[in-house]
Design a protein around this motif. Structure first.
Motif, mmCIF file in Angstrom:
data_model
loop_
_atom_site.group_PDB
_atom_site.id
_atom_site.type_symbol
_atom_site.label_atom_id
_atom_site.label_comp_id
_atom_site.label_asym_id
_atom_site.label_seq_id
_atom_site.Cartn_x
_atom_site.Cartn_y
_atom_site.Cartn_z
ATOM 1 N N ARG A 23 0.844 -1.197 0.000
ATOM 2 C CA ARG A 23 0.000 0.000 0.000
ATOM 3 C C ARG A 23 0.877 1.243 0.000
ATOM 4 O O ARG A 23 2.085 1.157 0.184
ATOM 5 C CB ARG A 23 -0.932 0.017 1.202
ATOM 6 C CG ARG A 23 -0.186 0.063 2.524
ATOM 7 C CD ARG A 23 -1.136 0.025 3.722
ATOM 8 N NE ARG A 23 -0.399 0.005 4.969
ATOM 9 C CZ ARG A 23 0.056 1.078 5.598
ATOM 10 N NH1 ARG A 23 -0.135 2.274 5.094
ATOM 11 N NH2 ARG A 23 0.716 0.963 6.732
ATOM 12 N N ALA A 24 0.226 2.367 -0.191
ATOM 13 C CA ALA A 24 0.938 3.647 -0.110
ATOM 14 C C ALA A 24 0.695 4.224 1.277
ATOM 15 O O ALA A 24 -0.447 4.379 1.704
ATOM 16 C CB ALA A 24 0.432 4.606 -1.178
ATOM 17 N N GLY A 25 1.758 4.495 1.997
ATOM 18 C CA GLY A 25 1.655 5.089 3.326
ATOM 19 C C GLY A 25 2.217 6.495 3.311
ATOM 20 O O GLY A 25 2.622 7.015 2.270
ATOM 21 N N ARG A 26 2.226 7.119 4.478
ATOM 22 C CA ARG A 26 2.759 8.477 4.587
ATOM 23 C C ARG A 26 3.787 8.539 5.709
ATOM 24 O O ARG A 26 3.610 7.945 6.756
ATOM 25 C CB ARG A 26 1.642 9.468 4.880
ATOM 26 C CG ARG A 26 0.682 9.626 3.755
ATOM 27 C CD ARG A 26 0.080 11.038 3.789
ATOM 28 N NE ARG A 26 -0.773 11.230 2.641
ATOM 29 C CZ ARG A 26 -0.392 11.837 1.538
ATOM 30 N NH1 ARG A 26 0.821 12.303 1.417
ATOM 31 N NH2 ARG A 26 -1.221 11.985 0.525
ATOM 32 N N ASN A 27 4.834 9.293 5.450
ATOM 33 C CA ASN A 27 5.833 9.559 6.471
ATOM 34 C C ASN A 27 5.202 10.588 7.410
ATOM 35 O O ASN A 27 4.876 11.699 6.991
ATOM 36 C CB ASN A 27 7.105 10.109 5.824
ATOM 37 C CG ASN A 27 8.182 10.404 6.836
ATOM 38 O OD1 ASN A 27 7.912 10.604 8.013
ATOM 39 N ND2 ASN A 27 9.418 10.448 6.360
ATOM 40 N N PRO A 28 4.995 10.254 8.691
ATOM 41 C CA PRO A 28 4.322 11.183 9.590
ATOM 42 C C PRO A 28 5.095 12.484 9.837
ATOM 43 O O PRO A 28 4.509 13.512 10.141
ATOM 44 C CB PRO A 28 4.158 10.394 10.887
ATOM 45 C CG PRO A 28 5.094 9.255 10.795
ATOM 46 C CD PRO A 28 5.347 9.009 9.351
ATOM 47 N N LYS A 29 6.396 12.431 9.670
ATOM 48 C CA LYS A 29 7.214 13.605 9.928
ATOM 49 C C LYS A 29 7.142 14.616 8.783
ATOM 50 O O LYS A 29 6.981 15.818 9.008
ATOM 51 C CB LYS A 29 8.669 13.175 10.157
ATOM 52 C CG LYS A 29 9.538 14.209 10.810
ATOM 53 C CD LYS A 29 10.864 13.592 11.179
ATOM 54 C CE LYS A 29 11.625 14.495 12.116
ATOM 55 N NZ LYS A 29 12.887 13.907 12.545
ATOM 56 N N THR A 30 7.232 14.097 7.543
ATOM 57 C CA THR A 30 7.272 14.998 6.389
ATOM 58 C C THR A 30 5.987 15.016 5.575
ATOM 59 O O THR A 30 5.756 15.938 4.801
ATOM 60 C CB THR A 30 8.424 14.582 5.447
ATOM 61 O OG1 THR A 30 8.160 13.269 4.947
ATOM 62 C CG2 THR A 30 9.761 14.615 6.160
ATOM 63 N N GLY A 31 5.157 13.976 5.728
ATOM 64 C CA GLY A 31 3.929 13.894 4.951
ATOM 65 C C GLY A 31 4.127 13.313 3.569
ATOM 66 O O GLY A 31 3.174 13.203 2.802
ATOM 67 N N ASP A 32 5.351 12.929 3.233
ATOM 68 C CA ASP A 32 5.642 12.345 1.923
ATOM 69 C C ASP A 32 5.012 10.964 1.796
ATOM 70 O O ASP A 32 4.927 10.206 2.761
ATOM 71 C CB ASP A 32 7.152 12.202 1.708
ATOM 72 C CG ASP A 32 7.853 13.551 1.638
ATOM 73 O OD1 ASP A 32 7.174 14.552 1.325
ATOM 74 O OD2 ASP A 32 9.072 13.588 1.892
ATOM 75 N N VAL A 33 4.596 10.618 0.576
ATOM 76 C CA VAL A 33 4.047 9.293 0.296
ATOM 77 C C VAL A 33 5.197 8.294 0.233
ATOM 78 O O VAL A 33 6.221 8.541 -0.398
ATOM 79 C CB VAL A 33 3.263 9.297 -1.036
ATOM 80 C CG1 VAL A 33 2.774 7.895 -1.358
ATOM 81 C CG2 VAL A 33 2.093 10.260 -0.954
ATOM 82 N N VAL A 34 5.007 7.152 0.915
ATOM 83 C CA VAL A 34 6.029 6.116 0.987
ATOM 84 C C VAL A 34 5.383 4.788 0.601
ATOM 85 O O VAL A 34 4.270 4.484 1.042
ATOM 86 C CB VAL A 34 6.605 6.011 2.421
ATOM 87 C CG1 VAL A 34 7.634 4.909 2.520
ATOM 88 C CG2 VAL A 34 7.171 7.319 2.881
ATOM 89 N N ALA A 35 6.059 3.996 -0.202
ATOM 90 C CA ALA A 35 5.562 2.676 -0.578
ATOM 91 C C ALA A 35 5.818 1.703 0.578
ATOM 92 O O ALA A 35 6.945 1.555 1.040
ATOM 93 C CB ALA A 35 6.249 2.186 -1.839
ATOM 94 N N VAL A 36 4.745 1.054 1.035
ATOM 95 C CA VAL A 36 4.862 0.049 2.097
ATOM 96 C C VAL A 36 4.681 -1.307 1.437
ATOM 97 O O VAL A 36 3.661 -1.564 0.794
ATOM 98 C CB VAL A 36 3.782 0.275 3.194
ATOM 99 C CG1 VAL A 36 3.892 -0.784 4.270
ATOM 100 C CG2 VAL A 36 3.911 1.663 3.795
ATOM 101 N N SER A 37 5.663 -2.173 1.597
ATOM 102 C CA SER A 37 5.623 -3.478 0.933
ATOM 103 C C SER A 37 4.668 -4.440 1.633
ATOM 104 O O SER A 37 4.237 -4.204 2.767
ATOM 105 C CB SER A 37 7.023 -4.087 0.889
ATOM 106 O OG SER A 37 7.495 -4.281 2.200
#
Length: 107
Positions: free
Chosen positions: A59-73
């Motif tokens: 899924r696509a997650g978010r880095n809580p610190k920066t708000g950037d979209v991060v791919a979660v495997s």
């Protein structure tokens, strides 16, 4: 309770056994459960509960610190569901109330 506390409690209940032997037994049981889950098997301990493995998709997650979209495997997550006897021991009053309600509804 942590593993060492479990070993200590079992040693107190079984003074005829050595602590090191009890520790080996506890480690063997936990290791066997872990191995079974790693192979995708289901482990059921009657009266206690069931261990299973659930697959969570990527899924696509978010880095809580920066708000950037991060791919979660994709990942496998262990799931524990309590058994009927365990639920009764944890919630003795609610089980009694449920029984009273069902009896009250009978004609």
């Amino acid at each position: 309770m942590i593993k060492s506390e479990l070993v200590h409690k079992l040693a107190e209940q079984n003074p005829h056994l050595y602590s090191r032997d009890i520790e080996k037994i506890v480690s063997a049981i936990l290791g066997t459960i872990s191995d079974a889950l790693a192979q995708g098997d289901r482990v059921e301990l009657r009266g206690f509960g069931t261990f299973t493995v659930k697959k969570r998709g990527a899924r696509a997650g978010r880095n809580p610190k920066t708000g950037d979209v991060v791919a979660v495997s994709e990942k496998a997550v262990p799931i524990f569901k309590t058994g009927k006897e365990m639920r009764r021991r944890l919630n003795p009053t609610s089980a009694g109330l449920a029984n009273r309600r069902s009896v009250a509804l009978l004609p």
